[in-house]
Design a protein around this motif. Structure first.
Motif, PDB file in Angstrom:
ATOM      1  N   ILE A 124      -5.442   1.095  -2.783  1.00 23.96           N
ATOM      2  CA  ILE A 124      -4.877   2.552  -2.549  1.00 23.96           C
ATOM      3  C   ILE A 124      -5.591   3.607  -2.817  1.00 23.96           C
ATOM      4  O   ILE A 124      -5.725   4.501  -2.049  1.00 23.96           O
ATOM      5  CB  ILE A 124      -3.421   2.397  -3.429  1.00 23.96           C
ATOM      6  N   GLY A 125      -6.224   3.474  -4.077  1.00 28.50           N
ATOM      7  CA  GLY A 125      -7.022   4.615  -4.428  1.00 28.50           C
ATOM      8  C   GLY A 125      -7.879   4.867  -3.536  1.00 28.50           C
ATOM      9  O   GLY A 125      -8.543   6.092  -2.880  1.00 28.50           O
TER      10      GLY A 125
ATOM     11  N   TYR B  44       0.984  -1.113  -0.047  1.00 30.22           N
ATOM     12  CA  TYR B  44      -0.043   0.095  -0.118  1.00 30.22           C
ATOM     13  C   TYR B  44       0.770   1.458   0.013  1.00 30.22           C
ATOM     14  O   TYR B  44       0.426   2.392  -0.319  1.00 30.22           O
ATOM     15  CB  TYR B  44      -0.891   0.229   1.267  1.00 30.22           C
ATOM     16  N   ASP B  45       2.067   1.135   0.355  1.00 33.57           N
ATOM     17  CA  ASP B  45       3.038   2.092   0.544  1.00 33.57           C
ATOM     18  C   ASP B  45       4.308   2.182  -0.274  1.00 33.57           C
ATOM     19  O   ASP B  45       4.836   1.006  -0.127  1.00 33.57           O
ATOM     20  CB  ASP B  45       3.372   2.365   1.989  1.00 33.57           C
TER      21      ASP B  45
ATOM     22  N   ASP C 165       1.266   7.160  -8.564  1.00 31.99           N
ATOM     23  CA  ASP C 165       2.573   7.652  -8.094  1.00 31.99           C
ATOM     24  C   ASP C 165       3.554   6.640  -7.538  1.00 31.99           C
ATOM     25  O   ASP C 165       4.687   6.775  -7.614  1.00 31.99           O
ATOM     26  CB  ASP C 165       1.970   8.763  -6.983  1.00 31.99           C
ATOM     27  N   LEU C 166       2.955   5.759  -6.645  1.00 34.16           N
ATOM     28  CA  LEU C 166       3.715   4.862  -6.119  1.00 34.16           C
ATOM     29  C   LEU C 166       4.376   3.946  -7.257  1.00 34.16           C
ATOM     30  O   LEU C 166       5.473   3.534  -6.948  1.00 34.16           O
ATOM     31  CB  LEU C 166       3.119   3.805  -5.320  1.00 34.16           C
TER      32      LEU C 166
ATOM     33  N   LEU D 234      -8.226   4.770  -0.471  1.00 30.03           N
ATOM     34  CA  LEU D 234      -7.702   5.057   0.986  1.00 30.03           C
ATOM     35  C   LEU D 234      -7.177   6.550   0.562  1.00 30.03           C
ATOM     36  O   LEU D 234      -6.725   7.130   1.648  1.00 30.03           O
ATOM     37  CB  LEU D 234      -6.526   4.277   1.379  1.00 30.03           C
ATOM     38  N   GLY D 235      -7.332   7.113  -0.542  1.00 25.41           N
ATOM     39  CA  GLY D 235      -7.302   8.529  -0.812  1.00 25.41           C
ATOM     40  C   GLY D 235      -5.751   8.693  -1.422  1.00 25.41           C
ATOM     41  O   GLY D 235      -5.541   9.773  -1.469  1.00 25.41           O
ATOM     42  N   ALA D 236      -4.794   7.666  -1.490  1.00 20.79           N
ATOM     43  CA  ALA D 236      -3.695   7.799  -2.073  1.00 20.79           C
ATOM     44  C   ALA D 236      -3.756   7.692  -3.487  1.00 20.79           C
ATOM     45  O   ALA D 236      -4.744   7.042  -4.030  1.00 20.79           O
ATOM     46  CB  ALA D 236      -2.472   7.049  -1.224  1.00 20.79           C
ATOM     47  N   ASP D 237      -2.454   8.017  -4.052  1.00 22.42           N
ATOM     48  CA  ASP D 237      -2.587   7.753  -5.722  1.00 22.42           C
ATOM     49  C   ASP D 237      -1.615   6.376  -5.869  1.00 22.42           C
ATOM     50  O   ASP D 237      -0.358   6.656  -5.710  1.00 22.42           O
ATOM     51  CB  ASP D 237      -1.951   9.108  -6.339  1.00 22.42           C
ATOM     52  N   PRO D 238      -2.165   5.522  -6.434  1.00 21.53           N
ATOM     53  CA  PRO D 238      -1.420   4.229  -6.579  1.00 21.53           C
ATOM     54  C   PRO D 238      -0.470   4.427  -7.883  1.00 21.53           C
ATOM     55  O   PRO D 238       0.543   3.655  -8.007  1.00 21.53           O
ATOM     56  CB  PRO D 238      -2.503   3.192  -7.030  1.00 21.53           C
TER      57      PRO D 238
ATOM     58  N   ASN E 117       7.232   6.123  -9.013  1.00 22.11           N
ATOM     59  CA  ASN E 117       8.441   6.149  -8.336  1.00 22.11           C
ATOM     60  C   ASN E 117       9.011   4.717  -8.211  1.00 22.11           C
ATOM     61  O   ASN E 117      10.438   4.590  -8.227  1.00 22.11           O
ATOM     62  CB  ASN E 117       8.004   6.680  -6.826  1.00 22.11           C
TER      63      ASN E 117
END
Length: 226
Positions: free
Chosen positions: A137-138, A114-115, A146-147, A140-144, A150
């Motif tokens: 991930i999406g 997830y991180d 972007d993960l 939960l409000g994060a950008d998959p 990176n």
């Protein structure tokens, strides 16, 4: 670029392998529950018979303790075959199990990612695949993406052989984005992959072509009837 199916349904797997360039099968306890095989190992051996040794098979451990995870991995490899990729969640105990299994030369797919720092830990342990959960991930409000981007950059910069296998999808757009942002592979339900071909314009184009052909050579006169 690799397409993998996330199912243990034998008919779905046969259908997907027959129609699409599928290179593997992934599973987890929740996926197994959907089919609910009476004999787990026998069922997984049937999957191997369908996909052959040239495709990857990923099977997940269920324990939360590292020693038990390793023991489960050994049982999986014994009961199915030694080419199975062992899926291990990237928890604190999971990382210990991953290190042990990689030291033994076992193929490992790091899952439940997830991180980005979770992914980096798995990457540093030289796992074979890392599976970020795109849809979760999406949610939960994060950008998959972007993960994935990176992580893909880090793999390229440091020269790792690890592949990103994006997982957890609800639609084709997420699959497309995962590839475009750097995933080397995706694992998705067969139903999601079939949606790629659900565009009505495809069927219309084929119908138009057939209409023109039959207008020239007569109804029901195909290429093989010429």
């Amino acid at each position: 670029m690799e397409f993998i199916v996330d199912t243990v349904n034998l008919e779905e797997i046969k259908d997907a392998v027959d129609h699409m360039p599928i290179v593997g099968v992934t599973s987890n306890p929740s996926i197994v529950k959907q089919t609910n095989p009476e004999n787990f190992f026998e069922h997984m051996r049937k999957i191997r018979e369908i996909i052959g040794m040239e495709r990857s098979l990923h099977v997940q451990v269920i324990s939360k303790n590292s020693d038990e995870m390793v023991a489960e991995a050994h049982r999986i490899l014994k009961e199915i075959d030694d080419q199975v990729y062992i899926k291990v969640p990237v928890s604190y105990e999971g990382m210990k199990a991953i290190k042990t299994l990689k030291a033994e030369g076992v193929k490992v797919t790091a899952t439940a990612v997830y991180d980005l720092m979770q992914a980096y830990m798995a990457l540093a342990a030289n796992v074979d695949y890392i599976a970020p959960y795109v849809n979760r991930i999406g949610n939960l409000g994060a950008d998959p993406m972007d993960l994935i981007s990176n992580l893909s950059d880090r793999i390229a910069v440091d020269g790792y052989n690890t592949k990103i296998v994006a997982a957890s999808f609800k639609g084709v757009q997420q699959v497309r984005d995962s590839f475009n942002f750097g995933a080397h592979a995706i694992t998705a339900p067969v139903a999601v992959l079939k949606q790629i071909f659900a565009n009505p314009n495809i069927e219309k184009a084929v119908d138009d072509f057939n209409k023109d052909w039959y207008a020239m050579y007569g109804e029901n006169v195909g290429i093989c009837e010429l």
